[in-house]
Design an enzyme around this catalytic site. Structure first.
Site, PDB file in Angstrom:
ATOM      1  N   TYR A 156       0.658  -0.986  -0.298  1.00 32.64           N
ATOM      2  CA  TYR A 156      -0.038   0.057   0.033  1.00 32.64           C
ATOM      3  C   TYR A 156       0.812   0.799   0.083  1.00 32.64           C
ATOM      4  O   TYR A 156       0.436   2.223  -0.778  1.00 32.64           O
ATOM      5  CB  TYR A 156      -1.326   0.119   1.087  1.00 32.64           C
ATOM      6  N   LYS A 163      -3.240   9.078   2.861  1.00 33.44           N
ATOM      7  CA  LYS A 163      -4.147   8.222   3.920  1.00 33.44           C
ATOM      8  C   LYS A 163      -3.738   9.083   4.972  1.00 33.44           C
ATOM      9  O   LYS A 163      -4.938   9.308   5.286  1.00 33.44           O
ATOM     10  CB  LYS A 163      -4.872   7.082   3.908  1.00 33.44           C
TER      11      LYS A 163
HETATM   12  C1  LIG Z   1      -2.120  -4.809   1.657  1.00 34.63           C
HETATM   13  C2  LIG Z   1      -3.322  -3.400   1.248  1.00 34.63           C
HETATM   14  C3  LIG Z   1      -4.478  -4.122   0.220  1.00 34.63           C
HETATM   15  C4  LIG Z   1      -5.590  -3.301   0.302  1.00 34.63           C
HETATM   16  C5  LIG Z   1      -5.731  -1.856  -0.403  1.00 34.63           C
HETATM   17  C6  LIG Z   1      -7.569  -1.637  -0.286  1.00 34.63           C
HETATM   18  C7  LIG Z   1      -7.554  -0.532  -1.298  1.00 34.63           C
HETATM   19  C8  LIG Z   1      -8.314  -0.188  -2.231  1.00 34.63           C
HETATM   20  C9  LIG Z   1      -7.946   0.550  -2.828  1.00 34.63           C
HETATM   21  C10 LIG Z   1      -7.532   2.115  -2.743  1.00 34.63           C
HETATM   22  O1  LIG Z   1      -7.800   2.924  -3.070  1.00 34.63           O
HETATM   23  C11 LIG Z   1      -6.744   3.088  -4.536  1.00 34.63           C
HETATM   24  C12 LIG Z   1      -5.894   2.720  -4.372  1.00 34.63           C
HETATM   25  C13 LIG Z   1      -5.169   2.690  -5.675  1.00 34.63           C
HETATM   26  C14 LIG Z   1      -5.451   3.777  -6.421  1.00 34.63           C
HETATM   27  O2  LIG Z   1      -4.758   4.415  -7.468  1.00 34.63           O
HETATM   28  C15 LIG Z   1      -4.693   3.906  -8.214  1.00 34.63           C
HETATM   29  C16 LIG Z   1      -6.065   2.818  -9.206  1.00 34.63           C
HETATM   30  C17 LIG Z   1      -6.202   3.020  -9.874  1.00 34.63           C
HETATM   31  C18 LIG Z   1      -5.139   3.220 -11.314  1.00 34.63           C
HETATM   32  C19 LIG Z   1      -3.454   3.890 -10.424  1.00 34.63           C
HETATM   33  O3  LIG Z   1      -2.441   4.020 -11.551  1.00 34.63           O
HETATM   34  N1  LIG Z   1      -3.679   3.852  -9.372  1.00 34.63           N
HETATM   35  C20 LIG Z   1      -6.125   5.027  -6.061  1.00 34.63           C
HETATM   36  C21 LIG Z   1      -7.199   4.342  -5.344  1.00 34.63           C
HETATM   37  C22 LIG Z   1      -7.343   2.039  -1.261  1.00 34.63           C
HETATM   38  O4  LIG Z   1      -7.090   3.184  -1.428  1.00 34.63           O
HETATM   39  C23 LIG Z   1      -7.157   0.981  -0.984  1.00 34.63           C
END
Ligand SMILES: CCCCCCc1ccc(Oc2ccc(Oc3cccc(O)n3)cc2)c(O)c1
Length: 255
Positions: A156, A163
């Site tokens: 993460y 966050k």
């Molecule tokens: C051990 C950690 C696994 C659990 C992760 C849970 C989670 C899943 C999605 C989450 O939201 C995100 C994650 C990555 C993110 O960055 C991205 C997303 C899509 C494409 C990209 O290139 N980056 C944007 C929002 C988030 O904040 C937290």
């Protein structure tokens, strides 16, 4: 919960798996009016399709790119013109370069760090600043966070740091805006398969771990998270501000 006569702005619906879409379903069921913001025409088309499935008539979609201050200012001015005011905002926006959401945090680039903190944390402050110009009395802002803000979770990485900044921003915004009757809270959601979760390395591993070990022995879904968002946006949560409410099958209470 009856939210008839209330209007809420939802920022961050990408598709039907989005946590923000779970919140839209919950708010729609409670009779609220929803205004969506969208990053681009592509997302607007998807939101239009999804919104037509809801009970209410939620036909206002406003483009908003939170990486540009003047765009956030223009978007909320436009929302106010089209609604005459609103009662709350769900900020469900975050981003980090996917190549930095796997491997070691020490490898994070300076630009990658700035981008993740800008989109995922700073944007809450500028959204709140612009929204509060038009928010009705006792307005409420809710954002989405994850346990990785509080504990080191594998892969993460920089999103966890973002966050953590987001959760501290919730406290500082709540501290500042409480005397104006505005509340600011976060929902810390358990992992759910979405477009964004696919960017986090070995995401599936944590889903299995929760099924096996979390107190409820199961994962949560978008509507359960959406219900908690609707609660925090509503007057049922009138005494709650600066809070991070975990909707994660109890996983965060465990050693
Ligand atoms: C051990 C950690 C696994 C659990 C992760 C849970 C989670 C899943 C999605 C989450 O939201 C995100 C994650 C990555 C993110 O960055 C991205 C997303 C899509 C494409 C990209 O290139 N980056 C944007 C929002 C988030 O904040 C937290």
């Amino acid at each position: 919960m009856n939210l008839e006569g209330k209007t809420y702005v939802i920022m961050g619906v990408a598709n039907k798996r989005s946590l923000a879409w779970g919140a839209a379903q919950a708010l729609d069921k409670a009779g609220a009016k929803i205004v969506f913001t969208s990053l681009s025409e592509r997302f607007s088309k998807e939101i239009e399709k999804l919104a037509s499935e809801l009970e209410g008539d939620h036909d206002i979609i406003v483009e908003c790119d939170v990486s540009k201050d003047e765009d956030v200012e223009r978007a909320f001015k436009e929302i106010n013109e089209k609604t005459g005011g609103f009662d709350g905002v769900l900020h469900a926006i975050a981003f980090a370069n996917k190549e930095e959401l796997k491997g070691g945090y020490s490898e994070t680039s300076r630009d990658g760090f700035k981008l993740a903190l800008d989109i995922s944390a700073y944007s809450l402050a500028v959204v709140t600043k612009e929204a509060k110009k038009y928010m009705n009395e006792n307005g409420s802002v809710v954002t989405l966070t994850y346990l990785g803000a509080e504990r080191a979770m594998p892969n993460y990485n920089v999103m966890g740091v973002a966050k953590a900044a987001l959760e501290a921003s919730v406290r500082y915004l709540a501290f500042e805006l409480g005397e104006e009757g505005m509340r600011v809270n976060a929902v810390s959601a358990g992992p759910i398969r979405t477009l964004s979760s696919s960017a986090v390395g070995e995401f599936k591993t944590i889903l299995k771990e929760i099924e096996e070990r979390a107190p409820l022995r199961r994962n949560v879904d978008q509507v359960e998270v959406g219900n908690a968002v609707a609660f925090l946006l509503s007057d049922f949560a009138s005494g709650i501000t600066g809070e991070v409410l975990h909707v994660d099958s109890g996983y965060s209470i465990m050693a």
